[in-house]
Design a protein around this motif. Structure first.
Motif, mmCIF file in Angstrom:
data_model
loop_
_atom_site.group_PDB
_atom_site.id
_atom_site.type_symbol
_atom_site.label_atom_id
_atom_site.label_comp_id
_atom_site.label_asym_id
_atom_site.label_seq_id
_atom_site.Cartn_x
_atom_site.Cartn_y
_atom_site.Cartn_z
ATOM 1 N N VAL A 32 0.835 -1.207 0.000
ATOM 2 C CA VAL A 32 0.000 0.000 0.000
ATOM 3 C C VAL A 32 0.868 1.254 0.000
ATOM 4 C CG1 VAL A 32 -1.717 1.330 1.295
ATOM 5 C CG2 VAL A 32 -1.923 -1.157 1.147
ATOM 6 N N ALA A 33 1.890 1.269 0.859
ATOM 7 C CA ALA A 33 2.741 2.454 0.963
ATOM 8 C C ALA A 33 3.449 2.746 -0.356
ATOM 9 C CB ALA A 33 3.758 2.261 2.080
ATOM 10 N N SER A 34 3.971 1.722 -1.002
ATOM 11 C CA SER A 34 4.708 1.924 -2.245
ATOM 12 C C SER A 34 3.792 2.387 -3.370
ATOM 13 C CB SER A 34 5.417 0.620 -2.648
ATOM 14 O OG SER A 34 6.199 0.811 -3.808
ATOM 15 N N ALA A 165 8.822 20.564 -3.999
ATOM 16 C CA ALA A 165 9.781 19.529 -4.385
ATOM 17 C C ALA A 165 9.882 18.446 -3.314
ATOM 18 C CB ALA A 165 11.150 20.150 -4.638
ATOM 19 N N VAL A 166 9.822 18.828 -2.043
ATOM 20 C CA VAL A 166 9.878 17.848 -0.957
ATOM 21 C C VAL A 166 8.696 16.887 -1.043
ATOM 22 C CG1 VAL A 166 9.620 17.561 1.538
ATOM 23 C CG2 VAL A 166 11.233 19.241 0.641
ATOM 24 N N LEU A 167 7.500 17.422 -1.316
ATOM 25 C CA LEU A 167 6.311 16.573 -1.385
ATOM 26 C C LEU A 167 6.422 15.559 -2.520
ATOM 27 C CD1 LEU A 167 3.528 19.254 -0.779
ATOM 28 C CD2 LEU A 167 4.493 17.657 0.873
ATOM 29 N N VAL A 168 6.872 16.020 -3.690
ATOM 30 C CA VAL A 168 6.971 15.113 -4.838
ATOM 31 C C VAL A 168 8.083 14.096 -4.622
ATOM 32 C CG1 VAL A 168 7.485 14.946 -7.293
ATOM 33 C CG2 VAL A 168 5.973 16.751 -6.456
ATOM 34 N N TRP A 169 9.280 14.569 -4.298
ATOM 35 C CA TRP A 169 10.407 13.657 -4.148
ATOM 36 C C TRP A 169 10.282 12.785 -2.905
ATOM 37 C CZ3 TRP A 169 13.623 12.359 -7.843
ATOM 38 C CH2 TRP A 169 13.729 13.214 -8.948
ATOM 39 N N GLY A 170 9.581 13.276 -1.885
ATOM 40 C CA GLY A 170 9.312 12.433 -0.723
ATOM 41 C C GLY A 170 8.484 11.224 -1.100
ATOM 42 N N ASN A 171 7.488 11.424 -1.953
ATOM 43 C CA ASN A 171 6.684 10.289 -2.412
ATOM 44 C C ASN A 171 7.487 9.374 -3.327
ATOM 45 O OD1 ASN A 171 3.731 10.267 -1.507
ATOM 46 N ND2 ASN A 171 4.060 12.432 -1.973
ATOM 47 N N VAL A 172 8.381 9.950 -4.143
ATOM 48 C CA VAL A 172 9.243 9.113 -4.981
ATOM 49 C C VAL A 172 10.115 8.213 -4.100
ATOM 50 C CG1 VAL A 172 11.184 9.137 -6.604
ATOM 51 C CG2 VAL A 172 9.252 10.704 -6.937
ATOM 52 N N LEU A 173 10.700 8.786 -3.059
ATOM 53 C CA LEU A 173 11.554 8.000 -2.164
ATOM 54 C C LEU A 173 10.751 6.961 -1.386
ATOM 55 C CD1 LEU A 173 13.942 10.767 -0.766
ATOM 56 C CD2 LEU A 173 14.416 9.074 -2.545
ATOM 57 N N ALA A 174 9.522 7.314 -0.983
ATOM 58 C CA ALA A 174 8.666 6.348 -0.289
ATOM 59 C C ALA A 174 8.335 5.176 -1.204
ATOM 60 C CB ALA A 174 7.388 7.028 0.186
ATOM 61 N N TRP A 175 8.044 5.488 -2.457
ATOM 62 C CA TRP A 175 7.750 4.432 -3.439
ATOM 63 C C TRP A 175 8.948 3.500 -3.601
ATOM 64 C CZ3 TRP A 175 9.433 5.408 -8.977
ATOM 65 C CH2 TRP A 175 9.250 4.263 -9.753
ATOM 66 N N LEU A 176 10.133 4.083 -3.846
ATOM 67 C CA LEU A 176 11.323 3.268 -4.071
ATOM 68 C C LEU A 176 11.759 2.528 -2.813
ATOM 69 C CD1 LEU A 176 13.393 5.745 -6.287
ATOM 70 C CD2 LEU A 176 12.130 3.708 -7.035
ATOM 71 N N GLY A 177 11.636 3.192 -1.655
ATOM 72 C CA GLY A 177 12.069 2.561 -0.414
ATOM 73 C C GLY A 177 11.222 1.360 -0.030
ATOM 74 N N ALA A 178 9.922 1.438 -0.276
ATOM 75 C CA ALA A 178 9.023 0.338 0.088
ATOM 76 C C ALA A 178 8.909 -0.711 -1.010
ATOM 77 C CB ALA A 178 7.632 0.897 0.415
ATOM 78 N N LEU A 179 9.385 -0.380 -2.213
ATOM 79 C CA LEU A 179 9.178 -1.266 -3.367
ATOM 80 C C LEU A 179 9.771 -2.667 -3.194
ATOM 81 C CD1 LEU A 179 7.988 -1.483 -6.194
ATOM 82 C CD2 LEU A 179 10.152 -0.596 -7.111
ATOM 83 N N PRO A 180 11.008 -2.823 -2.695
ATOM 84 C CA PRO A 180 11.545 -4.199 -2.566
ATOM 85 C C PRO A 180 10.674 -5.093 -1.685
ATOM 86 C CG PRO A 180 13.300 -2.571 -2.347
ATOM 87 C CD PRO A 180 12.019 -1.805 -2.334
ATOM 88 N N MET A 181 10.182 -4.564 -0.556
ATOM 89 C CA MET A 181 9.306 -5.356 0.311
ATOM 90 C C MET A 181 7.945 -5.561 -0.333
ATOM 91 S SD MET A 181 11.820 -3.857 2.023
ATOM 92 C CE MET A 181 11.278 -2.166 2.357
ATOM 93 N N ALA A 182 7.468 -4.548 -1.078
ATOM 94 C CA ALA A 182 6.171 -4.660 -1.736
ATOM 95 C C ALA A 182 6.180 -5.765 -2.778
ATOM 96 C CB ALA A 182 5.800 -3.325 -2.381
ATOM 97 N N LEU A 183 7.280 -5.891 -3.534
ATOM 98 C CA LEU A 183 7.361 -6.913 -4.571
ATOM 99 C C LEU A 183 7.391 -8.316 -3.978
ATOM 100 C CD1 LEU A 183 9.927 -5.252 -7.016
ATOM 101 C CD2 LEU A 183 7.447 -5.470 -7.308
#
Length: 284
Positions: A32-34, A165-183
């Motif tokens: 969900v987070a990713s 920029a913080v809001l957009v890139w923060g979500n990009v980092l949240a997506w990438l950071g959670a992605l390995p566990m999400a997969l």
């Protein structure tokens, strides 16, 4: 202007739906987070042209903290009640009071020093309910989310031009950071899950943030701060109506104490200092 105030109220209502929507999705917290962060990054990037640029290292640092807020809140909501997750994240003002003298060079006012123990009392009440191990972990993650959100608030105040920029890139980092566990998650999304994920990313985060930003142009900061308190009030209501989740009695009392202390602190600050715009996004 009435229209601006209605925009802020609409943003608070949309933010408040996050807890129930996260609960209704069959995927795990990492998934969900990713997915929510990926969709939110796209939505905010379209809505905020100024954020479509390579970030500085300072912006990336704050974005990483904001990413932690987003991921921690989703994980907390999956583990504990939606009410506990949003109320405990709302403890961020007490962290701001404790840390701002060191991080911002701002000394707390007398009213803020009085408010701090009230926040701590409200916080303690959440742990009087009978909680499972998972709920205890969820409460702890929600507290960490509040701490991370407090750090974001202070950085937003120190460099307000970086906020989009913080809001957009923060979500990009949240997506990438959670992605390995999400997969690695076992669940696979159905149509309802996909629809809720699009709602969370594009509407609950994207549209709500855009509405709040526009509404803030013609709304006093103190009034806006009070209007957005509708979010933690409605969050457990949606969870009750849509998920059938009832918060514990002590958690309910603790949430009321935290909301009351926040409203009182905002009103006292309005009397003592000139108004400043609050941070342009919620962490939930």
């Amino acid at each position: 202007m009435l229209r601006s105030r209605l925009m802020i109220l609409a943003a608070a209502v949309l933010w408040s739906t996050g807890g129930a929507a996260i609960k209704l999705i069959s995927l795990d917290g990492w998934q969900v987070a990713s997915a929510r962060a990926f969709i939110a990054a796209l939505a905010l990037g379209l809505a905020m042209p100024s954020a479509r640029r390579l970030p500085s290292w300072r912006t990336l640092g704050v974005a990483a903290i904001y990413a932690a807020v987003m991921v921690l809140f989703v994980q907390a909501t999956k583990l504990t009640t939606a009410a506990n997750a949003i109320f405990l994240q709302s403890t961020s003002p007490v962290y701001v009071l404790l840390l701002s003298p060191w991080l911002l060079g701002e000394r707390p006012s007398r009213g803020e020093r009085v408010a701090a123990p009230i926040f701590i009392l409200g916080l303690a009440l959440f742990f009087l309910d009978q909680l499972s191990a998972g709920q205890l972990l969820g409460n702890a993650l929600a507290l960490l989310s509040g701490l991370a959100f407090a750090l974001c608030i202070m950085r937003f105040r120190a460099a307000p031009d970086d906020n989009p920029a913080v809001l957009v890139w923060g979500n990009v980092l949240a997506w990438l950071g959670a992605l390995p566990m999400a997969l690695g998650g076992a669940a696979r999304p159905g149509l309802v899950d996909l629809g809720l994920l699009v709602f969370l990313g594009a509407v609950q985060i994207g549209v709500a943030t855009a509405l709040f930003s526009r509404g803030m142009r013609h709304t006093p900061a103190v009034e806006a701060s009070l209007l957005v308190l509708l979010e933690p009030v409605l969050n457990p209501v949606w969870a009750l109506l849509l998920v059938g989740e009832r918060p514990g009695i002590w958690s309910t009392v603790g949430g009321a104490v935290l909301l009351g202390a926040t409203a009182w602190r905002v009103l006292m600050a309005a009397r003592a200092t000139p108004q400043q715009a609050p941070a342009s996004s919620r962490g939930g």
